[in-house]
Scaffold this motif. Structure first.
Motif, short mmCIF file in Angstrom:
data_model
loop_
_atom_site.label_atom_id
_atom_site.label_comp_id
_atom_site.label_asym_id
_atom_site.label_seq_id
_atom_site.Cartn_x
_atom_site.Cartn_y
_atom_site.Cartn_z
N ARG A 1 15.07 70.27 4.97
CA ARG A 1 14.24 70.33 6.17
C ARG A 1 12.80 70.70 5.81
NH1 ARG A 1 15.62 70.81 11.60
NH2 ARG A 1 14.04 72.11 12.58
N GLY A 2 11.86 69.91 6.30
CA GLY A 2 10.45 70.18 6.02
C GLY A 2 9.93 71.34 6.84
N ILE A 3 8.84 71.93 6.37
CA ILE A 3 8.25 73.06 7.10
C ILE A 3 7.26 72.56 8.15
CG2 ILE A 3 8.52 74.70 5.20
CD1 ILE A 3 5.42 74.20 4.73
N GLU A 4 6.81 73.47 9.02
CA GLU A 4 5.81 73.13 10.03
C GLU A 4 4.46 73.05 9.35
OE1 GLU A 4 5.74 75.88 13.36
OE2 GLU A 4 6.09 74.19 14.70
N ALA A 5 4.12 71.89 8.85
CA ALA A 5 2.86 71.75 8.11
C ALA A 5 2.50 70.27 8.03
CB ALA A 5 3.02 72.31 6.70
N GLY A 6 1.27 70.02 7.63
CA GLY A 6 0.86 68.65 7.33
C GLY A 6 0.72 67.77 8.55
N ARG B 1 -10.35 74.06 10.42
CA ARG B 1 -9.70 74.99 11.36
C ARG B 1 -9.43 74.31 12.70
NH1 ARG B 1 -10.01 80.27 9.64
NH2 ARG B 1 -10.17 81.20 11.70
N ARG B 2 -10.41 73.49 13.14
CA ARG B 2 -10.21 72.76 14.41
C ARG B 2 -9.02 71.80 14.28
NH1 ARG B 2 -15.58 71.77 15.36
NH2 ARG B 2 -15.47 70.09 13.87
N GLN B 3 -8.98 71.09 13.15
CA GLN B 3 -7.93 70.10 12.97
C GLN B 3 -6.56 70.76 12.77
OE1 GLN B 3 -9.89 67.92 14.42
NE2 GLN B 3 -8.33 66.59 13.59
N ARG B 4 -6.58 71.92 12.12
CA ARG B 4 -5.31 72.63 11.91
C ARG B 4 -4.68 72.95 13.27
NH1 ARG B 4 -6.82 77.34 9.02
NH2 ARG B 4 -6.84 76.12 7.12
N SER B 5 -5.54 73.44 14.17
CA SER B 5 -5.02 73.81 15.48
C SER B 5 -4.61 72.54 16.25
CB SER B 5 -6.11 74.64 16.15
OG SER B 5 -6.19 74.39 17.46
N SER B 6 -5.40 71.49 16.13
CA SER B 6 -5.07 70.24 16.83
C SER B 6 -3.76 69.64 16.30
CB SER B 6 -6.23 69.27 16.67
OG SER B 6 -5.80 67.95 16.76
N TYR B 7 -3.57 69.67 14.98
CA TYR B 7 -2.35 69.08 14.42
C TYR B 7 -1.10 69.89 14.79
CZ TYR B 7 -5.34 65.94 11.70
OH TYR B 7 -6.26 64.99 11.33
N LEU B 8 -1.28 71.21 14.90
CA LEU B 8 -0.12 72.02 15.31
C LEU B 8 0.29 71.64 16.74
CD1 LEU B 8 1.97 74.26 15.10
CD2 LEU B 8 0.21 75.90 15.78
N GLN B 9 -0.72 71.51 17.62
CA GLN B 9 -0.41 71.12 19.01
C GLN B 9 0.27 69.76 19.04
OE1 GLN B 9 -0.69 73.40 21.14
NE2 GLN B 9 -1.82 74.62 19.64
N ASP C 1 -2.52 68.02 1.36
CA ASP C 1 -2.70 68.51 2.75
C ASP C 1 -2.48 70.02 2.85
OD1 ASP C 1 0.02 68.90 2.68
OD2 ASP C 1 0.51 67.64 4.39
N GLY C 2 -2.78 70.72 1.74
CA GLY C 2 -2.52 72.16 1.67
C GLY C 2 -3.23 72.96 2.75
N GLU C 3 -4.31 72.40 3.32
CA GLU C 3 -5.05 73.13 4.37
C GLU C 3 -4.26 73.19 5.67
OE1 GLU C 3 -6.33 70.70 2.53
OE2 GLU C 3 -8.24 71.39 1.69
N ALA D 1 -10.43 79.22 -0.09
CA ALA D 1 -9.46 78.68 0.88
C ALA D 1 -8.12 78.32 0.26
CB ALA D 1 -10.07 77.47 1.57
N ARG D 2 -8.11 77.92 -1.03
CA ARG D 2 -6.86 77.47 -1.62
C ARG D 2 -6.42 78.34 -2.80
NH1 ARG D 2 -3.79 76.37 0.44
NH2 ARG D 2 -2.68 74.86 -0.81
N GLY D 3 -7.19 79.36 -3.10
CA GLY D 3 -6.81 80.28 -4.18
C GLY D 3 -6.94 79.67 -5.56
N VAL D 4 -7.67 78.58 -5.69
CA VAL D 4 -7.82 77.92 -6.99
C VAL D 4 -8.74 78.76 -7.87
CG1 VAL D 4 -8.74 75.85 -8.13
CG2 VAL D 4 -7.46 75.63 -6.00
N VAL D 5 -8.37 78.88 -9.14
CA VAL D 5 -9.20 79.65 -10.07
C VAL D 5 -10.05 78.65 -10.85
CG1 VAL D 5 -9.17 81.17 -12.08
CG2 VAL D 5 -7.49 81.47 -10.25
N THR D 6 -11.34 78.65 -10.62
CA THR D 6 -12.18 77.67 -11.31
C THR D 6 -13.64 78.09 -11.33
OG1 THR D 6 -12.73 75.32 -11.48
CG2 THR D 6 -12.66 76.23 -9.26
#
Ligand SMILES: Cc1ncc(COP(=O)(O)O)c(C=O)c1O
Length: 466
Positions: free
Chosen positions: A389-394, A359-367, A276-278, A162-167
């Protein structure tokens, strides 16, 4: 000497001079404990049988002592019910603790807070039940200070995907949230003789205080529309929020990311706070910076935004040489976190429930963000913003105030109307004049409250506008 510790009952610590036994003495000891507030109203006292057994007294002695206290009004006795300390007993009022949280504002627009009402209670409860059914006795003993292998394995898979972390699981250390991660890392850096930590300016004041308490000097590095100004970093270690700078909300530009990676390869310790990278909504996803230089960059994440701050679980992905020192420090200071909670989180991740929640929260926070932004249109249009200017995130947005308005006046007036907002001013490290702005979180308040909250805020701004 207790006669029978294993009898059913509650423990009561009674200290007395054994040479003066008896009813009067027991009543006196209990009376003093109630007066001193050590036994508070409502406290259940042991049964006469169990206390007599614990203290090696005749049961009748204890019964008489309780009766005496009941007559005096210190305790309440009812047939068939435990004896309790009376609610009206003259116990002193407990002093109010400084750590008591202020009440939630009516309109909670404070940043840094997720929608805790969306916590996946049912899934957490089901996972807890499954874990309790199958947890081994070994897992209930002292365990691995690095974190339970099941959670580290689940995290390695999730973070990679999900975050591309190499570990690998071996390079992950589980801790109690990002703050704990930073505290551990600052202690390690100070132990290594690192004198200072470069910190984004603006950034959370608590994190810089934490570094200072660990013995590090904190050097501000300005943030612009491309993220932190890497060329200004002049320290052996730096903390950054590349996916979504906190609080300004910008994403680190790819050129800056490359410069930072170069710095890390030259030996500067880079700590990536992926709090809050998700929650990126319309922008293309940006993976962890750590992926570009996993042997040089430390990645830290948390469940505070995806689940709830109360979960107190976070993770650090470390270059190999730092795993042992961090684990040794953890072993000494914590021994280990709650294995039960770690296993529940592992279960949520492997069952797919964690992804569903994100995924549920991502959609809820965008709304929510869109609804808030629509409401904010009703406010006076800020003068040309002097802030990146901040991006549409978080979970938050920065709202620059029109010229002539002071952010602290606005926040004080808003707080008086029970609107919880934050001010940008407390995040700056450098002195001098700053653009005035408020920070609004849109995750905690129910979104049907945005319209009345922004209306109330508008009233405040209109009143304060010169
Ligand atoms: C910038 C930043 N990093 C990390 C965190 C998460 O902290 P923790 O995991 O200790 O709750 C927060 C929480 O608000 C934050 O604002």
């Amino acid at each position: 000497v207790p006669v029978e510790w294993s009898s059913a009952g509650v423990d009561l610590h009674v200290e007395w001079d054994r040479s003066r036994r008896g009813r009067l003495r027991l009543a006196e000891v209990l009376r003093n404990a109630i007066r001193a507030g050590r036994l508070t109203p409502g406290t259940r006292l042991p049964s006469t049988r169990s206390l007599a057994a614990d203290l090696g007294l005749a049961r009748g002695t204890v019964t008489k002592a309780y009766e005496q206290l009941a007559v005096e009004g210190f305790v309440l006795t009812r047939p068939g019910a435990p004896t309790t300390v009376a609610a009206w007993s003259p116990a002193p009022r407990a002093p109010t603790s400084p750590s008591v949280q202020p009440p939630r504002p009516r309109w909670d627009l404070r940043p840094c807070r997720p929608d805790v009402s969306a916590f996946p209670r049912v899934q957490w409860e089901a996972a807890s039940r499954r874990i309790l059914q199958r947890i081994s006795t070994d897992d209930l003993d002292y365990g691995n200070s690095q974190g339970h292998p099941a959670l580290r394995t689940a995290l390695a898979e999730y973070l990679g995907r999900a975050r591309g972390v190499v570990t690998t699981p071996e390079r992950i250390v589980v801790c109690n949230g990002y703050r704990h991660a930073l505290s551990l890392l600052c202690t390690i850096l100070a132990d290594k003789g690192v004198p200072s930590l470069a910190i984004e300016d603006p950034s959370l004041p608590a994190f810089r205080e934490l570094a200072q308490r660990a013995g590090l000097r904190t050097d501000p590095v300005r943030v612009d529309h491309r993220g932190v100004r890497v060329e200004d970093i002049d320290a052996a270690a730096v903390v950054v929020t590349p996916a979504h700078q906190y609080p300004l909300g910008v994403t680190m530009h790819r050129e800056r990311r490359a410069e930072l990676v170069e710095l890390a390869a030259r030996g500067v310790t880079v700590i990536e706070d992926d709090y809050d990278g998700e929650f990126r909504f319309t922008q293309p996803p940006v993976g962890a910076l750590q992926a570009i230089a996993p042997d040089h960059i430390i990645y830290a994440g948390t469940a505070s935004k995806t689940l709830a701050p109360a979960v107190r679980l976070g993770w650090i992905v470390l270059p190999e040489h730092l795993v042992a020192p961090v684990c040794e420090l953890l072993e000494l200071t914590e021994r280990q976190g709650s294995v039960l909670d770690q296993l529940v989180l592992a279960e949520l991740i492997t069952s797919g429930n964690y992804d569903q929640q994100v995924r549920r929260q991502r959609s809820s926070y965008l709304q929510r963000r869109r609804r808030l932004m629509a409401e904010l249109q009703h406010l006076v249009v800020p003068a040309a913003p002097r802030l990146p200017r901040g991006i549409e995130a978080g979970l938050h947005t920065v709202f620059p105030l029109p010229d002539g308005l002071s952010e602290t006046d606005v926040a004080a007036a808003a707080n008086a109307e029970s609107i919880g907002i934050d001010v940008l001013g407390r995040y700056w490290m450098h002195g001098g004049a700053h653009p005035q702005a408020i920070i609004i979180g849109y995750a905690a308040a129910p979104d049907h409250g945005f319209a009345p909250a922004v209306f109330a805020l508008k009233t405040v701004l209109d009143r304060l506008t010169p």
